[in-house]
Scaffold this motif. Sequence first.
Motif, PDB file in Angstrom:
ATOM      1  N   GLY A 104      16.075 -41.413  36.529  1.00  0.00           N
ATOM      2  CA  GLY A 104      15.492 -42.740  36.686  1.00  0.00           C
ATOM      3  C   GLY A 104      14.417 -42.771  37.752  1.00  0.00           C
ATOM      4  O   GLY A 104      14.437 -41.988  38.710  1.00  0.00           O
ATOM      5  N   TYR A 105      13.469 -43.680  37.577  1.00  0.00           N
ATOM      6  CA  TYR A 105      12.371 -43.827  38.538  1.00  0.00           C
ATOM      7  C   TYR A 105      12.783 -44.712  39.709  1.00  0.00           C
ATOM      8  O   TYR A 105      13.634 -45.599  39.581  1.00  0.00           O
ATOM      9  N   THR A 106      12.153 -44.467  40.856  1.00  0.00           N
ATOM     10  CA  THR A 106      12.461 -45.244  42.059  1.00  0.00           C
ATOM     11  C   THR A 106      11.211 -45.956  42.582  1.00  0.00           C
ATOM     12  O   THR A 106      10.945 -47.085  42.217  1.00  0.00           O
ATOM     13  N   ILE A 107      10.441 -45.269  43.406  1.00  0.00           N
ATOM     14  CA  ILE A 107       9.278 -45.896  44.040  1.00  0.00           C
ATOM     15  C   ILE A 107       8.067 -44.976  43.956  1.00  0.00           C
ATOM     16  O   ILE A 107       8.191 -43.791  43.671  1.00  0.00           O
ATOM     17  N   THR A 108       6.914 -45.560  44.223  1.00  0.00           N
ATOM     18  CA  THR A 108       5.666 -44.790  44.281  1.00  0.00           C
ATOM     19  C   THR A 108       4.963 -45.079  45.598  1.00  0.00           C
ATOM     20  O   THR A 108       4.918 -46.234  46.041  1.00  0.00           O
ATOM     21  N   PHE A 109       4.473 -44.024  46.229  1.00  0.00           N
ATOM     22  CA  PHE A 109       3.586 -44.169  47.381  1.00  0.00           C
ATOM     23  C   PHE A 109       2.176 -44.038  46.799  1.00  0.00           C
ATOM     24  O   PHE A 109       1.643 -42.925  46.698  1.00  0.00           O
ATOM     25  N   PRO A 110       1.578 -45.128  46.369  1.00  0.00           N
ATOM     26  CA  PRO A 110       0.372 -45.024  45.552  1.00  0.00           C
ATOM     27  C   PRO A 110      -0.850 -44.496  46.287  1.00  0.00           C
ATOM     28  O   PRO A 110      -1.104 -44.832  47.439  1.00  0.00           O
ATOM     29  N   MET A 111      -1.593 -43.666  45.585  1.00  0.00           N
ATOM     30  CA  MET A 111      -2.897 -43.247  46.077  1.00  0.00           C
ATOM     31  C   MET A 111      -3.896 -44.316  45.668  1.00  0.00           C
ATOM     32  O   MET A 111      -3.868 -44.823  44.546  1.00  0.00           O
ATOM     33  N   GLY A 112      -4.743 -44.687  46.582  1.00  0.00           N
ATOM     34  CA  GLY A 112      -5.749 -45.707  46.287  1.00  0.00           C
ATOM     35  C   GLY A 112      -7.147 -45.169  46.516  1.00  0.00           C
ATOM     36  O   GLY A 112      -7.354 -44.169  47.222  1.00  0.00           O
ATOM     37  N   LEU A 113      -8.110 -45.809  45.896  1.00  0.00           N
ATOM     38  CA  LEU A 113      -9.517 -45.501  46.129  1.00  0.00           C
ATOM     39  C   LEU A 113     -10.052 -46.583  47.060  1.00  0.00           C
ATOM     40  O   LEU A 113      -9.952 -47.777  46.764  1.00  0.00           O
ATOM     41  N   TYR A 114     -10.585 -46.171  48.207  1.00  0.00           N
ATOM     42  CA  TYR A 114     -11.028 -47.110  49.236  1.00  0.00           C
ATOM     43  C   TYR A 114     -12.522 -46.941  49.502  1.00  0.00           C
ATOM     44  O   TYR A 114     -13.081 -45.861  49.313  1.00  0.00           O
ATOM     45  N   SER A 115     -13.123 -48.013  49.974  1.00  0.00           N
ATOM     46  CA  SER A 115     -14.549 -47.964  50.311  1.00  0.00           C
ATOM     47  C   SER A 115     -14.889 -49.064  51.307  1.00  0.00           C
ATOM     48  O   SER A 115     -14.295 -50.139  51.284  1.00  0.00           O
ATOM     49  N   ALA A 214      -9.290 -49.432  43.775  1.00  0.00           N
ATOM     50  CA  ALA A 214      -8.559 -48.944  42.601  1.00  0.00           C
ATOM     51  C   ALA A 214      -7.258 -48.352  43.116  1.00  0.00           C
ATOM     52  O   ALA A 214      -7.169 -47.922  44.268  1.00  0.00           O
ATOM     53  N   ILE A 215      -6.240 -48.345  42.263  1.00  0.00           N
ATOM     54  CA  ILE A 215      -4.928 -47.872  42.680  1.00  0.00           C
ATOM     55  C   ILE A 215      -4.230 -47.206  41.508  1.00  0.00           C
ATOM     56  O   ILE A 215      -4.464 -47.568  40.344  1.00  0.00           O
ATOM     57  N   GLU A 216      -3.403 -46.216  41.812  1.00  0.00           N
ATOM     58  CA  GLU A 216      -2.610 -45.565  40.779  1.00  0.00           C
ATOM     59  C   GLU A 216      -1.646 -46.555  40.133  1.00  0.00           C
ATOM     60  O   GLU A 216      -1.212 -47.521  40.764  1.00  0.00           O
ATOM     61  N   ALA A 217      -1.298 -46.283  38.910  1.00  0.00           N
ATOM     62  CA  ALA A 217      -0.287 -47.090  38.229  1.00  0.00           C
ATOM     63  C   ALA A 217       1.065 -46.847  38.886  1.00  0.00           C
ATOM     64  O   ALA A 217       1.363 -45.740  39.351  1.00  0.00           O
ATOM     65  N   ALA A 218       1.899 -47.889  38.940  1.00  0.00           N
ATOM     66  CA  ALA A 218       3.208 -47.769  39.573  1.00  0.00           C
ATOM     67  C   ALA A 218       4.072 -46.715  38.905  1.00  0.00           C
ATOM     68  O   ALA A 218       4.899 -46.072  39.540  1.00  0.00           O
ATOM     69  N   ARG A 219       3.890 -46.543  37.606  1.00  0.00           N
ATOM     70  CA  ARG A 219       4.693 -45.579  36.854  1.00  0.00           C
ATOM     71  C   ARG A 219       3.849 -44.350  36.512  1.00  0.00           C
ATOM     72  O   ARG A 219       4.013 -43.734  35.473  1.00  0.00           O
ATOM     73  N   LYS A 259       5.083 -53.849  52.276  1.00  0.00           N
ATOM     74  CA  LYS A 259       3.755 -54.486  52.163  1.00  0.00           C
ATOM     75  C   LYS A 259       2.788 -53.724  51.258  1.00  0.00           C
ATOM     76  O   LYS A 259       1.642 -53.481  51.595  1.00  0.00           O
ATOM     77  N   SER A 260       3.300 -53.298  50.121  1.00  0.00           N
ATOM     78  CA  SER A 260       2.480 -52.653  49.074  1.00  0.00           C
ATOM     79  C   SER A 260       2.085 -51.212  49.378  1.00  0.00           C
ATOM     80  O   SER A 260       1.391 -50.595  48.575  1.00  0.00           O
ATOM     81  N   SER A 261       2.517 -50.663  50.509  1.00  0.00           N
ATOM     82  CA  SER A 261       2.263 -49.236  50.728  1.00  0.00           C
ATOM     83  C   SER A 261       3.278 -48.414  49.961  1.00  0.00           C
ATOM     84  O   SER A 261       3.090 -47.205  49.755  1.00  0.00           O
ATOM     85  N   VAL A 262       4.342 -49.068  49.525  1.00  0.00           N
ATOM     86  CA  VAL A 262       5.340 -48.495  48.634  1.00  0.00           C
ATOM     87  C   VAL A 262       5.581 -49.527  47.536  1.00  0.00           C
ATOM     88  O   VAL A 262       5.744 -50.715  47.839  1.00  0.00           O
ATOM     89  N   ILE A 263       5.596 -49.112  46.286  1.00  0.00           N
ATOM     90  CA  ILE A 263       5.782 -50.066  45.195  1.00  0.00           C
ATOM     91  C   ILE A 263       6.879 -49.596  44.240  1.00  0.00           C
ATOM     92  O   ILE A 263       7.054 -48.395  44.042  1.00  0.00           O
ATOM     93  N   PRO A 264       7.651 -50.536  43.669  1.00  0.00           N
ATOM     94  CA  PRO A 264       8.688 -50.159  42.710  1.00  0.00           C
ATOM     95  C   PRO A 264       8.088 -49.516  41.484  1.00  0.00           C
ATOM     96  O   PRO A 264       7.002 -49.909  41.012  1.00  0.00           O
TER      97      PRO A 264
END
Length: 266
Positions: A104-115, A214-219, A259-264
């Motif tokens: 089962g899936y838990t959480i994602t530490f998403p990679m984002g594109l920043y500028s 831009a941000i990676e998909a949670a899944r 605060k969105s640095s980790v997402i379900p």
Amino acid sequence: MKRRQLVQFFAGLSIIASMVSNPVLAQDKPIKIGATGGPHAEILELVKKIAAKDGLNIQIVEFSDYVQPNAALAAGDLDANSYQHLPYLEAQIKDRGYKLTNVGYTITFPMGLYSKKIKSPKDLKVGARIGIPNDPTNGGRALLLLQAQGLLKLKAGAGLQATPLDIADNPKKLKIVEIDAAQLPRSLDDLDAAAINGNFAEKAGLSPTKDGIAIEAARGPYANVIAVRTEDKNKPWVAKLLKAYHSPEVKQYVLEQYKSSVIPSW
């Protein structure tokens, strides 16, 4: 049978019946779950409380490295672990022959594109300089993020191990600059955009959902998972564990606490 023996016999039956009707009493041995310190272990503390209501007794075992939790699970010292993304688990299974399974899936530490210069990936000009991590795993992850935004196209089959050499189509002639992942937040002033891992973004005060263009998909490919020994994947306690982890209470906690640095990811 003497009277005292009869009393003991029926008392024993009563205890057994009580254990069957009360799963909390029935489970003497705790389910040991390995996790690294930080969000993984913190979230499991809440999961532990929720699972207890369903009769599941969880013991959290913390680790300070990424190698031992899988070794301990494979050896039978743990019943499950929650600390790694799926590509890492699959690599460990391939390299070490572990008979482990993602349940089962838990959480994602998403990679984002920043500028600091543009508000959307569409605003990138021809020849723009894009920073990505210089290590193989996260570099490929960044390229996949850029591909998902339609900024470039990778060679078929490049997958998670993609490098700049695997770019097949680059319509805006983007210049890919490979930089140490930890240095990317400090390099934003010198770049048009940068793909930054969630942990380094957080340390720099950046939120993927608020500051990322831009941000990676949670899944996505790098969602974290719960792993168990393959022989245990269909045991009742696994279903109870997932039920507790995927509860609304845990989802709310993750969203509010990190605060969105980790997402379900479920």
